[in-house]
Scaffold this motif. Structure first.
Motif, PDB file in Angstrom:
ATOM      1  N   ARG A   1      15.869  42.094  23.968  1.00  0.00           N
ATOM      2  CA  ARG A   1      16.492  43.407  24.134  1.00  0.00           C
ATOM      3  C   ARG A   1      16.330  44.257  22.870  1.00  0.00           C
ATOM      4  N   ARG A   2      15.068  44.448  22.478  1.00  0.00           N
ATOM      5  CA  ARG A   2      14.794  45.150  21.226  1.00  0.00           C
ATOM      6  C   ARG A   2      13.420  45.798  21.256  1.00  0.00           C
ATOM      7  N   ILE A   3      13.151  46.602  20.205  1.00  0.00           N
ATOM      8  CA  ILE A   3      11.838  47.190  19.971  1.00  0.00           C
ATOM      9  C   ILE A   3      11.284  46.550  18.711  1.00  0.00           C
ATOM     10  N   THR A   4      10.043  46.042  18.793  1.00  0.00           N
ATOM     11  CA  THR A   4       9.463  45.365  17.637  1.00  0.00           C
ATOM     12  C   THR A   4       8.128  45.995  17.227  1.00  0.00           C
ATOM     13  N   ARG A   5       7.735  45.684  16.003  1.00  0.00           N
ATOM     14  CA  ARG A   5       6.420  46.062  15.493  1.00  0.00           C
ATOM     15  C   ARG A   5       5.716  44.804  15.019  1.00  0.00           C
ATOM     16  N   MET A   6       4.455  44.656  15.424  1.00  0.00           N
ATOM     17  CA  MET A   6       3.664  43.522  14.970  1.00  0.00           C
ATOM     18  C   MET A   6       2.584  44.026  14.039  1.00  0.00           C
ATOM     19  N   ASP A   7       2.603  43.544  12.808  1.00  0.00           N
ATOM     20  CA  ASP A   7       1.599  43.928  11.826  1.00  0.00           C
ATOM     21  C   ASP A   7       0.291  43.198  12.085  1.00  0.00           C
ATOM     22  N   THR A   8      -0.753  43.614  11.386  1.00  0.00           N
ATOM     23  CA  THR A   8      -2.082  43.042  11.606  1.00  0.00           C
ATOM     24  C   THR A   8      -2.137  41.549  11.277  1.00  0.00           C
ATOM     25  N   ASP A   9      -1.219  41.072  10.413  1.00  0.00           N
ATOM     26  CA  ASP A   9      -1.197  39.643  10.086  1.00  0.00           C
ATOM     27  C   ASP A   9      -0.348  38.830  11.060  1.00  0.00           C
ATOM     28  N   GLY A  10       0.181  39.501  12.107  1.00  0.00           N
ATOM     29  CA  GLY A  10       0.978  38.808  13.108  1.00  0.00           C
ATOM     30  C   GLY A  10       2.470  38.811  12.856  1.00  0.00           C
ATOM     31  N   THR A  11       2.893  39.348  11.717  1.00  0.00           N
ATOM     32  CA  THR A  11       4.321  39.402  11.407  1.00  0.00           C
ATOM     33  C   THR A  11       5.037  40.344  12.369  1.00  0.00           C
ATOM     34  N   VAL A  12       6.128  39.868  12.969  1.00  0.00           N
ATOM     35  CA  VAL A  12       6.898  40.664  13.925  1.00  0.00           C
ATOM     36  C   VAL A  12       8.202  41.120  13.274  1.00  0.00           C
ATOM     37  N   THR A  13       8.451  42.422  13.328  1.00  0.00           N
ATOM     38  CA  THR A  13       9.647  43.011  12.729  1.00  0.00           C
ATOM     39  C   THR A  13      10.452  43.746  13.791  1.00  0.00           C
ATOM     40  N   THR A  14      11.750  43.520  13.840  1.00  0.00           N
ATOM     41  CA  THR A  14      12.617  44.257  14.751  1.00  0.00           C
ATOM     42  C   THR A  14      12.837  45.659  14.189  1.00  0.00           C
ATOM     43  N   LEU A  15      12.470  46.674  14.967  1.00  0.00           N
ATOM     44  CA  LEU A  15      12.692  48.051  14.546  1.00  0.00           C
ATOM     45  C   LEU A  15      14.100  48.518  14.895  1.00  0.00           C
ATOM     46  N   VAL A  16      14.540  48.187  16.104  1.00  0.00           N
ATOM     47  CA  VAL A  16      15.891  48.567  16.530  1.00  0.00           C
ATOM     48  C   VAL A  16      16.269  47.716  17.739  1.00  0.00           C
ATOM     49  N   ASP A  17      17.538  47.313  17.806  1.00  0.00           N
ATOM     50  CA  ASP A  17      18.002  46.517  18.945  1.00  0.00           C
ATOM     51  C   ASP A  17      19.396  46.927  19.413  1.00  0.00           C
TER      52      ASP A  17
ATOM     53  N   GLY B   1       8.325  40.471  27.050  1.00  0.00           N
ATOM     54  CA  GLY B   1       7.760  41.726  26.556  1.00  0.00           C
ATOM     55  C   GLY B   1       7.279  42.602  27.691  1.00  0.00           C
ATOM     56  N   ASN B   2       7.275  43.914  27.459  1.00  0.00           N
ATOM     57  CA  ASN B   2       6.934  44.846  28.519  1.00  0.00           C
ATOM     58  C   ASN B   2       5.993  45.916  27.962  1.00  0.00           C
ATOM     59  N   GLY B   3       6.420  47.166  27.941  1.00  0.00           N
ATOM     60  CA  GLY B   3       5.556  48.253  27.493  1.00  0.00           C
ATOM     61  C   GLY B   3       5.150  48.129  26.031  1.00  0.00           C
ATOM     62  N   CYS B   4       3.928  48.564  25.733  1.00  0.00           N
ATOM     63  CA  CYS B   4       3.398  48.509  24.370  1.00  0.00           C
ATOM     64  C   CYS B   4       2.706  49.820  24.026  1.00  0.00           C
ATOM     65  N   THR B   5       2.642  50.100  22.738  1.00  0.00           N
ATOM     66  CA  THR B   5       1.861  51.232  22.243  1.00  0.00           C
ATOM     67  C   THR B   5       1.460  50.924  20.802  1.00  0.00           C
ATOM     68  N   LEU B   6       0.713  51.831  20.196  1.00  0.00           N
ATOM     69  CA  LEU B   6       0.340  51.702  18.788  1.00  0.00           C
ATOM     70  C   LEU B   6       1.035  52.793  17.995  1.00  0.00           C
ATOM     71  N   ASP B   7       1.496  52.458  16.787  1.00  0.00           N
ATOM     72  CA  ASP B   7       2.066  53.498  15.935  1.00  0.00           C
ATOM     73  C   ASP B   7       0.949  54.197  15.172  1.00  0.00           C
ATOM     74  N   ARG B   8       1.284  55.109  14.297  1.00  0.00           N
ATOM     75  CA  ARG B   8       0.280  55.917  13.601  1.00  0.00           C
ATOM     76  C   ARG B   8      -0.577  55.082  12.660  1.00  0.00           C
ATOM     77  N   GLN B   9      -0.113  53.888  12.309  1.00  0.00           N
ATOM     78  CA  GLN B   9      -0.879  52.988  11.448  1.00  0.00           C
ATOM     79  C   GLN B   9      -1.655  51.943  12.248  1.00  0.00           C
ATOM     80  N   GLY B  10      -1.620  52.050  13.584  1.00  0.00           N
ATOM     81  CA  GLY B  10      -2.360  51.126  14.422  1.00  0.00           C
ATOM     82  C   GLY B  10      -1.668  49.806  14.672  1.00  0.00           C
ATOM     83  N   ARG B  11      -0.379  49.721  14.348  1.00  0.00           N
ATOM     84  CA  ARG B  11       0.372  48.491  14.580  1.00  0.00           C
ATOM     85  C   ARG B  11       0.966  48.500  15.981  1.00  0.00           C
ATOM     86  N   LEU B  12       1.072  47.321  16.589  1.00  0.00           N
ATOM     87  CA  LEU B  12       1.508  47.219  17.976  1.00  0.00           C
ATOM     88  C   LEU B  12       3.027  47.276  18.065  1.00  0.00           C
TER      89      LEU B  12
END
Length: 207
Positions: free
Chosen positions: A84-100, A64-75
């Protein structure tokens, strides 16, 4: 934005929060009062709390490298070497691939990411650190994922796009250019100053 930060920061003195982690990336301040960062070589997402404790939030981040928060505060994280992808981690720790992928081709090594106020996500994808035989796209790019989840190539005019940030009114996107080509790696190895590093500014349209 004022050049003097004294009206924004309580102190301009540097403070070491934690050390001994080797290569770290993606430091991110959270409104709840803690900081997350990536242990790049350990492929872990870490959390620093004001008391000084550092804990592991997530293992196996795929370098993992650069990080930010989305408008809902998710990482949102750029995951480079392995995933080789962009992911979102929800507050419960669930990781979702946004685009790869771009048009079915895997990204190179997504590096840094920033979220615009309209909910769109911009990220960089340099290629020089990826072996030639693994490159599927054929160029380095800066991408925009719109709020609906559609991917757009923002620009392919950067040879090695690294960090990025918006101007306060979001009309300009600043992209840090870290290298020109493989010769720059040798300069680093020799302890030389690379003269190719610069920041490029791009006008941002409403779309």
């Amino acid at each position: 934005m004022p050049e003097n930060l004294s009206g924004i920061l309580d102190s301009t003195e540097q403070t070491v929060l934690t050390t001994g982690w080797g290569r770290t990336e993606g430091p991110l301040w959270h409104a709840e009062g803690y900081v997350t960062f990536v242990d790049l070589e350990g492929s872990r997402l870490m959390r620093w709390d004001p008391g000084g404790d550092v804990t592991v939030i997530r293992e196996h981040t795929g370098e993992g490298n650069g990080c930010t928060l989305d408008r809902q505060g998710r990482l949102i994280m750029c995951e480079g070497a392995d995933h080789r992808r962009i992911t979102r981690m929800d507050t419960d720790g669930t990781v979702t691939t946004l685009v790869d992928r771009l048009e079915g081709k895997r990204f190179n090594k997504p590096n840094d990411v920033v979220c615009r106020s309209d909910g769109s996500i911009f990220f960089t994808d340099p290629e020089l650190r990826l072996p030639q035989e693994l490159r599927e796209i054929g160029f380095a790019g800066v991408y925009r994922m719109d709020p609906a989840g559609n991917l757009h190539l923002a620009t392919d005019a950067c040879v090695y796009p690294n960090g990025l940030a918006f101007s306060p009114d979001e009309s300009v996107l600043y992209v840090a250019i870290s290298r020109l080509d493989e010769r720059c790696f040798q300069e680093d190895a020799n302890g030389e100053v690379c003269t190719h590093r610069r920041i490029e500014a791009f006008d941002v349209a409403s779309d």
